[in-house]
Scaffold this active site. Structure first.
Site, short mmCIF file in Angstrom:
data_model
loop_
_atom_site.label_atom_id
_atom_site.label_comp_id
_atom_site.label_asym_id
_atom_site.label_seq_id
_atom_site.Cartn_x
_atom_site.Cartn_y
_atom_site.Cartn_z
NE ARG A 110 -98.38 41.58 -19.41
CZ ARG A 110 -99.10 41.13 -18.38
NH1 ARG A 110 -99.75 40.00 -18.45
NH2 ARG A 110 -99.22 41.88 -17.28
CG HIS B 196 -104.98 40.13 -20.24
ND1 HIS B 196 -103.90 40.86 -20.68
CD2 HIS B 196 -104.62 39.71 -18.99
CE1 HIS B 196 -102.96 40.90 -19.75
NE2 HIS B 196 -103.37 40.20 -18.72
P1 NDP Z 1 -92.40 35.87 -11.51
O1 NDP Z 1 -91.55 37.05 -11.67
O2 NDP Z 1 -92.73 35.40 -10.12
O3 NDP Z 1 -91.73 34.61 -12.26
C1 NDP Z 1 -91.22 34.72 -13.54
C2 NDP Z 1 -90.62 33.39 -13.95
O4 NDP Z 1 -90.21 33.48 -15.32
C3 NDP Z 1 -89.39 33.02 -13.13
O5 NDP Z 1 -89.35 31.64 -12.88
C4 NDP Z 1 -88.23 33.41 -14.07
O6 NDP Z 1 -87.04 32.66 -13.91
C5 NDP Z 1 -88.84 33.07 -15.42
N1 NDP Z 1 -88.14 33.77 -16.48
C6 NDP Z 1 -87.99 35.11 -16.64
N2 NDP Z 1 -87.26 35.38 -17.76
C7 NDP Z 1 -86.93 34.17 -18.28
C8 NDP Z 1 -86.17 33.79 -19.41
N3 NDP Z 1 -85.57 34.67 -20.20
N4 NDP Z 1 -86.04 32.46 -19.66
C9 NDP Z 1 -86.62 31.54 -18.86
N5 NDP Z 1 -87.36 31.85 -17.76
C10 NDP Z 1 -87.51 33.15 -17.49
O7 NDP Z 1 -93.72 36.14 -12.34
P2 NDP Z 1 -95.20 35.62 -12.05
O8 NDP Z 1 -95.19 34.16 -11.98
O9 NDP Z 1 -95.80 36.37 -10.92
O10 NDP Z 1 -95.95 36.14 -13.38
C11 NDP Z 1 -95.51 35.74 -14.64
C12 NDP Z 1 -96.21 36.54 -15.72
O11 NDP Z 1 -97.56 36.12 -15.86
C13 NDP Z 1 -96.34 38.03 -15.49
O12 NDP Z 1 -95.16 38.71 -15.77
C14 NDP Z 1 -97.44 38.41 -16.45
O13 NDP Z 1 -96.86 38.69 -17.70
C15 NDP Z 1 -98.27 37.13 -16.56
N6 NDP Z 1 -99.59 37.29 -15.92
C16 NDP Z 1 -100.69 37.04 -16.71
C17 NDP Z 1 -101.95 37.13 -16.18
C18 NDP Z 1 -103.13 36.83 -17.00
O14 NDP Z 1 -104.25 37.03 -16.54
N7 NDP Z 1 -102.97 36.35 -18.21
C19 NDP Z 1 -102.16 37.49 -14.77
C20 NDP Z 1 -100.94 37.73 -14.06
C21 NDP Z 1 -99.72 37.63 -14.62
P3 NDP Z 1 -86.22 32.70 -12.54
O15 NDP Z 1 -87.06 31.90 -11.56
O16 NDP Z 1 -84.95 32.05 -12.86
O17 NDP Z 1 -86.11 34.14 -12.14
C1 OXD Z 2 -101.18 40.87 -14.51
C2 OXD Z 2 -102.18 40.66 -15.51
O1 OXD Z 2 -100.03 41.12 -14.87
O2 OXD Z 2 -103.35 40.87 -15.22
O3 OXD Z 2 -101.49 40.80 -13.31
O4 OXD Z 2 -101.88 40.24 -16.63
#
Ligand code: NDP
Ligand code: OXD
Length: 305
Positions: free
Chosen positions: A220, A268
């Protein structure tokens, strides 16, 4: 019992049709034409107008159209469950986006496109393999890691809590960030936006990179301090960057990032859930809510992701 679709500027009608194809009996209302707010128990949302969720006294579940729930966590009324949507193609598309960005940088694809535009025949040197660090080892980070495994990369990962994953050296928490960053050739951000990750990639962060690295930012926008990114590029801490998400979207025409010779910008679209998969995921959770069963992809309100 009614299902509300609240996604301003997006095709709510198209999604309603897909849901109706799954279950003709569904009672669907599309914002802003919600005539019976008292009947709404389930809301599918993407960037809902401020305060709108407070209009539904019987609301039980809110599902985010995306995997990210930033901007929704604060809008959820007390006692309402927040879920997100993570479809199979969201994961494979993100895997492909990251691989494309790495390979395009390794093979100097942009430079060759520029050569072609000039009718210039110029074979270029290229990189192979390297150390790839993935920040965020959730659904998307793990899908990317699985996709890169076996392609000649050395994998490192960083998460909030300890993770043990095959063929990857893992790190967790702020205290292990520096070791994680020490020797990366590629840094991929797939973190959710939370209080802890906002502004994470700033000048202090880039100074911890042990060698010039290429950044792929698909988490993000507010996780990256854009002015500090430009300084890191100027100082050679970063070789370049591929950015899919921004502080302000759409990226304003005045942003210096547009013209930066070592920044690749995508709007995005690194990965997107298809309408068909979205309808399936929403219907699954809607039925689960009706039947009192466990919902998919429930967000932890404490952690905000
Ligand atoms: P998940 O919730 O499955 O995973 C999040 C990961 O981030 C986990 O491993 C978590 O750690 C880690 N994390 C969270 N906070 C911290 C922190 N403070 N320090 C270190 N690690 C941290 O999310 P997704 O994989 O499904 O998605 C991730 C992000 O990708 C979404 O939130 C969104 O913002 C972005 N996204 C972007 C898209 C795009 O098109 N650009 C599309 C879809 C999503 P832990 O395993 O320990 O909980
Ligand atoms: C999502 C994105 O969060 O599109 O799925 O960024």
């Amino acid at each position: 019992m009614s299902l509300a679709i609240i996604m301003p500027g997006r095709n709510g009608e198209g999604l309603a049709e897909r849901l109706k194809a799954l279950d003709g009996g569904l009672d669907i209302q599309i914002w802003p034409d919600i005539e019976r707010p008292e009947a709404v128990e389930f809301a599918l949302c993407w960037q809902p107008p401020q305060g709108v969720l407070g209009d539904f006294p019987a609301l039980k579940v809110v599902q985010s159209l995306g995997a990210g729930v930033d901007g929704l966590t604060e809008a959820i009324p007390l006692g309402v469950t927040l879920c997100r949507t993570v479809s199979p193609s969201l994961k494979t598309d993100m895997r492909d986006y990251v691989l494309l960005a790495i390979l395009a940088e390794q093979r100097q694809w942009d430079a060759m496109a520029a050569d072609q535009a000039q009718g210039h025949w110029q074979p270029r040197h290229y990189r192979r393999g390297g150390v790839v660090g993935i920040m965020g080892l959730g659904e998307l980070g793990q899908a990317v890691a699985a996709g890169l495994a076996g392609l000649g990369f050395q994998l490192k990962g960083w998460s909030r809590t300890l993770k043990r994953l095959p063929a990857m050296e893992t790190f967790h928490g702020p205290e292990q960030l520096e070791d994680f960053l020490a020797d990366l050739d590629y840094l991929i951000c797939l973190l959710p936006l939370t209080d802890q990750t906002r502004g994470l990639m700033d000048s202090g962060f880039f100074a911890k990179l042990g060698k010039p690295c290429y950044l792929i930012q698909a988490g993000r926008g507010p996780q990256l301090v854009e002015a500090d990114l430009r300084s890191a590029l100027d100082q050679g801490l970063l070789r370049g960057a591929c950015l899919d998400v921004f502080d302000v979207e759409p990226l304003p025409p005045s942003s210096p990032l547009w013209q930066h010779p070592r920044v690749r910008i995508t709007p995005h679209c690194a990965s997107v859930t298809s309408g068909k998969e979205l309808a399936k995921a929403v219907y699954h959770n809607y039925l689960a809510m009706c039947q009192g069963l466990a919902l998919d992809q429930v967000v932890d309100p404490e952690q905000g992701y």
